[in-house]
Design a protein around this motif. Structure first.
Motif, PDB file in Angstrom:
ATOM      1  N   ARG A  16      35.952  74.393   7.028  1.00 41.37           N
ATOM      2  CA  ARG A  16      34.812  74.963   7.511  1.00 41.37           C
ATOM      3  C   ARG A  16      33.514  74.240   6.972  1.00 41.37           C
ATOM      4  NH1 ARG A  16      32.209  79.023   4.663  1.00 41.37           N
ATOM      5  NH2 ARG A  16      33.256  79.330   2.708  1.00 41.37           N
ATOM      6  N   ASP A  17      32.487  74.090   7.741  1.00 43.43           N
ATOM      7  CA  ASP A  17      31.399  73.378   7.325  1.00 43.43           C
ATOM      8  C   ASP A  17      30.019  74.418   7.934  1.00 43.43           C
ATOM      9  OD1 ASP A  17      29.164  71.933   6.867  1.00 43.43           O
ATOM     10  OD2 ASP A  17      30.113  70.059   7.611  1.00 43.43           O
ATOM     11  N   PRO A  18      29.565  75.192   7.272  1.00 49.66           N
ATOM     12  CA  PRO A  18      28.486  75.799   7.972  1.00 49.66           C
ATOM     13  C   PRO A  18      27.338  75.147   8.154  1.00 49.66           C
ATOM     14  CG  PRO A  18      29.333  77.357   6.024  1.00 49.66           C
ATOM     15  CD  PRO A  18      30.264  75.828   6.247  1.00 49.66           C
ATOM     16  N   GLY A  19      27.284  74.033   7.468  1.00 51.39           N
ATOM     17  CA  GLY A  19      26.058  73.156   7.606  1.00 51.39           C
ATOM     18  C   GLY A  19      25.945  72.444   9.345  1.00 51.39           C
ATOM     19  N   ALA A  20      27.136  72.528   9.617  1.00 51.86           N
ATOM     20  CA  ALA A  20      27.223  71.746  11.178  1.00 51.86           C
ATOM     21  C   ALA A  20      27.324  72.966  12.072  1.00 51.86           C
ATOM     22  CB  ALA A  20      28.569  70.815  11.050  1.00 51.86           C
ATOM     23  N   GLN A  21      27.092  74.326  11.438  1.00 56.09           N
ATOM     24  CA  GLN A  21      27.217  75.390  12.640  1.00 56.09           C
ATOM     25  C   GLN A  21      26.181  76.418  12.506  1.00 56.09           C
ATOM     26  OE1 GLN A  21      29.953  74.911  14.340  1.00 56.09           O
ATOM     27  NE2 GLN A  21      31.406  74.219  12.946  1.00 56.09           N
ATOM     28  N   HIS A  22      25.130  75.632  12.351  1.00 56.35           N
ATOM     29  CA  HIS A  22      23.731  76.500  12.423  1.00 56.35           C
ATOM     30  C   HIS A  22      23.684  77.567  10.830  1.00 56.35           C
ATOM     31  CE1 HIS A  22      22.973  74.543  15.988  1.00 56.35           C
ATOM     32  NE2 HIS A  22      24.145  75.379  16.355  1.00 56.35           N
ATOM     33  N   GLY A  23      24.544  77.150   9.934  1.00 55.65           N
ATOM     34  CA  GLY A  23      24.550  77.918   8.794  1.00 55.65           C
ATOM     35  C   GLY A  23      25.701  79.269   9.033  1.00 55.65           C
ATOM     36  N   PHE A  24      26.144  79.551  10.184  1.00 56.62           N
ATOM     37  CA  PHE A  24      27.208  80.565  10.361  1.00 56.62           C
ATOM     38  C   PHE A  24      28.410  79.861   9.543  1.00 56.62           C
ATOM     39  CE2 PHE A  24      24.521  81.595  13.817  1.00 56.62           C
ATOM     40  CZ  PHE A  24      24.604  82.926  13.728  1.00 56.62           C
ATOM     41  N   VAL A  25      29.259  81.189   8.899  1.00 62.87           N
ATOM     42  CA  VAL A  25      30.151  81.004   7.768  1.00 62.87           C
ATOM     43  C   VAL A  25      31.526  80.039   8.333  1.00 62.87           C
ATOM     44  CG1 VAL A  25      31.785  82.157   6.368  1.00 62.87           C
ATOM     45  CG2 VAL A  25      29.379  82.587   6.427  1.00 62.87           C
ATOM     46  N   ASN A  26      31.855  80.671   9.730  1.00 59.98           N
ATOM     47  CA  ASN A  26      32.960  80.265  10.288  1.00 59.98           C
ATOM     48  C   ASN A  26      32.969  79.339  11.405  1.00 59.98           C
ATOM     49  OD1 ASN A  26      35.255  81.908   8.885  1.00 59.98           O
ATOM     50  ND2 ASN A  26      33.569  83.541   9.523  1.00 59.98           N
ATOM     51  N   THR A  27      33.955  78.459  11.726  1.00 64.70           N
ATOM     52  CA  THR A  27      33.957  77.379  12.869  1.00 64.70           C
ATOM     53  C   THR A  27      34.019  78.241  14.247  1.00 64.70           C
ATOM     54  OG1 THR A  27      35.025  75.863  11.292  1.00 64.70           O
ATOM     55  CG2 THR A  27      34.989  75.387  13.585  1.00 64.70           C
ATOM     56  N   PRO A  28      33.263  77.963  15.079  1.00 62.54           N
ATOM     57  CA  PRO A  28      33.464  78.827  16.140  1.00 62.54           C
ATOM     58  C   PRO A  28      34.665  78.485  17.120  1.00 62.54           C
ATOM     59  CG  PRO A  28      31.726  77.381  16.517  1.00 62.54           C
ATOM     60  CD  PRO A  28      32.071  77.289  15.270  1.00 62.54           C
ATOM     61  N   ILE A  29      34.744  79.467  18.314  1.00 67.56           N
ATOM     62  CA  ILE A  29      35.972  79.020  19.071  1.00 67.56           C
ATOM     63  C   ILE A  29      35.410  78.064  20.076  1.00 67.56           C
ATOM     64  CG2 ILE A  29      37.550  80.050  20.810  1.00 67.56           C
ATOM     65  CD1 ILE A  29      37.391  82.738  19.280  1.00 67.56           C
ATOM     66  N   SER A  54      43.953  67.133  22.984  1.00 70.02           N
ATOM     67  CA  SER A  54      44.143  66.332  22.005  1.00 70.02           C
ATOM     68  C   SER A  54      43.295  66.672  20.811  1.00 70.02           C
ATOM     69  CB  SER A  54      43.851  64.836  22.100  1.00 70.02           C
ATOM     70  OG  SER A  54      42.554  64.583  22.795  1.00 70.02           O
ATOM     71  N   GLY A  55      42.389  67.750  20.657  1.00 75.81           N
ATOM     72  CA  GLY A  55      41.753  68.252  19.465  1.00 75.81           C
ATOM     73  C   GLY A  55      40.440  68.822  20.109  1.00 75.81           C
ATOM     74  N   THR A  56      39.906  69.831  19.403  1.00 71.30           N
ATOM     75  CA  THR A  56      38.760  70.304  19.399  1.00 71.30           C
ATOM     76  C   THR A  56      38.305  70.702  17.945  1.00 71.30           C
ATOM     77  OG1 THR A  56      39.424  72.537  19.215  1.00 71.30           O
ATOM     78  CG2 THR A  56      39.490  71.736  21.567  1.00 71.30           C
ATOM     79  N   PRO A  57      37.000  71.036  17.843  1.00 73.09           N
ATOM     80  CA  PRO A  57      36.668  71.325  16.402  1.00 73.09           C
ATOM     81  C   PRO A  57      37.347  72.368  15.968  1.00 73.09           C
ATOM     82  CG  PRO A  57      34.766  70.724  17.743  1.00 73.09           C
ATOM     83  CD  PRO A  57      35.766  71.047  18.754  1.00 73.09           C
ATOM     84  N   THR A  58      37.695  73.489  16.736  1.00 73.88           N
ATOM     85  CA  THR A  58      38.327  74.732  16.367  1.00 73.88           C
ATOM     86  C   THR A  58      39.697  74.173  15.617  1.00 73.88           C
ATOM     87  OG1 THR A  58      37.312  75.849  17.811  1.00 73.88           O
ATOM     88  CG2 THR A  58      39.073  77.118  16.744  1.00 73.88           C
ATOM     89  N   MET A  59      40.397  73.312  16.574  1.00 74.78           N
ATOM     90  CA  MET A  59      41.713  72.881  16.110  1.00 74.78           C
ATOM     91  C   MET A  59      41.697  72.126  14.810  1.00 74.78           C
ATOM     92  SD  MET A  59      43.853  71.092  19.384  1.00 74.78           S
ATOM     93  CE  MET A  59      43.719  71.863  20.842  1.00 74.78           C
ATOM     94  N   ASP A  60      40.711  71.141  14.917  1.00 77.81           N
ATOM     95  CA  ASP A  60      40.676  70.202  13.717  1.00 77.81           C
ATOM     96  C   ASP A  60      40.201  70.984  12.330  1.00 77.81           C
ATOM     97  OD1 ASP A  60      40.665  68.155  14.974  1.00 77.81           O
ATOM     98  OD2 ASP A  60      38.912  67.464  14.979  1.00 77.81           O
ATOM     99  N   ILE A 112      44.281  80.148  16.995  1.00 83.55           N
ATOM    100  CA  ILE A 112      43.643  79.167  15.832  1.00 83.55           C
ATOM    101  C   ILE A 112      42.558  79.926  15.098  1.00 83.55           C
ATOM    102  CG2 ILE A 112      42.672  77.073  15.309  1.00 83.55           C
ATOM    103  CD1 ILE A 112      43.856  75.897  17.966  1.00 83.55           C
ATOM    104  N   PHE A 113      41.756  80.459  15.832  1.00 82.88           N
ATOM    105  CA  PHE A 113      40.529  81.091  15.169  1.00 82.88           C
ATOM    106  C   PHE A 113      41.014  82.362  14.118  1.00 82.88           C
ATOM    107  CE2 PHE A 113      37.236  84.471  14.760  1.00 82.88           C
ATOM    108  CZ  PHE A 113      36.157  83.590  14.377  1.00 82.88           C
TER     109      PHE A 113
END
Ligand SMILES: Cc1ncc(COP(=O)(O)O)c(C=O)c1O
Length: 394
Positions: free
Chosen positions: A23-36, A62-68, A250-251
């Motif tokens: 997880r990378d909150p910096g890439a998700q507007h600061g939200f703690v979890n990777t979204p679906i 072949s992949g989504t940010p949630t899968m990754d 996955i979420f």
């Protein structure tokens, strides 16, 4: 902490890595979890980009940010080169097997394997020309004697499904690697937290995340992690079949990951305490739990495992079908049903004589498999004690 967690997680303990990985909150507007992320189509900005399939994502299978997020986190936790996610533990096992064996190959499978794995081997792999041979889970280094020129892989599971025999995975792995083949392991009981598969010589490790990754009996998911040598074959096979896990599952798997260490420790403590309590009961002939000091697999468990989970078996002294039904039917807290790893306690009867072929299962009486959940231990014991009274009265 900055919004982006540290990258080199290897210097942290397992619980810290479970919290930080994938997880990378910096890439998700600061939200703690990777979204679906849901999606099939991925748009390309230019002709040149689509012509060269430029960019990390090009199609939903072949992949989504949630899968990754989950596969990268699992790769970190399992100490692997890569991980693919599948829609169930069984599909993870079938992808692992299909990635390795071909027509004409010989495959060794432990006689204690999860039964649907056997059904796949006998029903599908045999049909495609793979020679499947079952072996005694206690074989250890003796597996070398079963190997032939065309032996390509061995499938281990420790402890065994339902019967809980331990296997000497490092010895089996040394023998297999001497011939250049692959060791595939169903590591669902321990998870990589209690048995780091790739450190112990396993090339391809399968986890039914349906159990302890979920922790809630509310999703189906499988994970296949592999070493540098075998990950490309796993990834290729995954791409051929495209067995995508659903984004919501996955979420939920990512949510479960954060607390998996804590839950496993608690399941382990309770499981062992209940195993000891059952062992002292006059109705019980034997308890199948590798963390018990007099279990035949205890020495291997102590050497190779970092703990126990909450699943174990019990052999009762001989009792009538009516007595067994009286014990099981009136239970208030233990549910009867397949799967395990959730917060709730479960019990199922089992009978390995129905499917074993390489070894003879001998037991004093009927066999039960328990999963110890997170209820109060005294309540669970009282539920079982009342069941034993009903059994005696039947
Ligand atoms: C040891 C083991 N492996 C694999 C599986 C398969 O997992 P799933 O139910 O997600 O297909 C199970 C399910 O019970 C299991 O017990």
């Amino acid at each position: 902490m900055s919004k982006t967690p540290p990258r080199d997680l290897g210097r942290f303990g397992a619980d810290t890595r479970l919290v930080l990985a994938g997880r990378d909150p910096g890439a998700q507007h600061g939200f703690v979890n990777t979204p679906i992320y849901r999606g099939s189509t991925v748009l390309y900005p230019t002709y040149d980009d689509i012509k060269h399939r430029r960019g990390r994502y090009n199609y939903g299978t072949s992949g989504t940010p949630t899968m990754d997020a989950l596969s990268e986190a699992w790769t970190e936790i399992a100490g692997a080169a890569g991980t693919v996610l599948t829609p169930s533990g069984l599909s993870a096992l079938t992808i692992a097997l299909m990635a390795v064996v071909s027509a004409g190959d010989h495959l060794l499978v432990t006689d204690s394997a999860y039964r649907p794995t056997r059904i796949f081997c006998d029903g599908v792999l045999s049909r495609y020309g793979v020679e499947v041979e079952y072996y005694d889970p206690l074989v250890g280094a003796g597996i070398a004697e079963l190997m032939r020129d065309n032996t390509k892989a061995v499938l281990v599971e420790a402890p065994g499904s339902q019967t809980f025999e331990m296997q000497d995975v490092p010895a089996i792995s040394d023998a297999m690697h001497a011939r250049g083949g692959a060791v595939i392991m169903d590591n669902t009981w321990a998870t990589p937290l209690l048995f780091p598969p790739h450190e112990r010589g396993v090339d391809i490790a399968v986890e039914a995340g349906t159990k302890y990754l979920s922790g809630g009996s509310d999703l189906l998911i499988g994970l296949v992690s592999a070493t540098e040598r075998w990950y490309p074959a796993i990834k290729r096979t995954y791409e051929h079949f495209a067995p995508c896990a659903g984004p919501e599952d996955i979420f939920l798997g990512l949510r479960g990951l954060r607390t998996m260490g804590l839950r496993l420790r608690e399941h382990g403590i309770r499981g062992l305490a209940m195993a000891e309590w059952l062992k002292a009961r006059p109705e019980v002939a034997r308890v199948l739990h590798p963390a018990l000091p007099d279990d035949p697999g205890h020495a291997i468990w102590r050497r190779d495992f970092l703990g126990a989970s909450g699943l174990f078996g019990v052999i009762l002294n001989p009792v009538s079908e009516d007595g067994l039904a009286a014990l099981l039917d009136g239970l208030e807290l233990f549910g009867m049903g397949f799967s395990w790893g959730g917060f709730e306690s479960l019990v199922i009867p089992f009978d390995p004589t129905l499917y074993r072929t390489a070894t003879r299962w001998q037991a004093e009486g009927p066999a039960l498999r328990f999963h110890i959940g997170l209820e109060d231990m005294e309540d669970l014991k009282a539920d079982l004690a009342a069941g034993f009274e009903r059994m005696a009265a039947a």
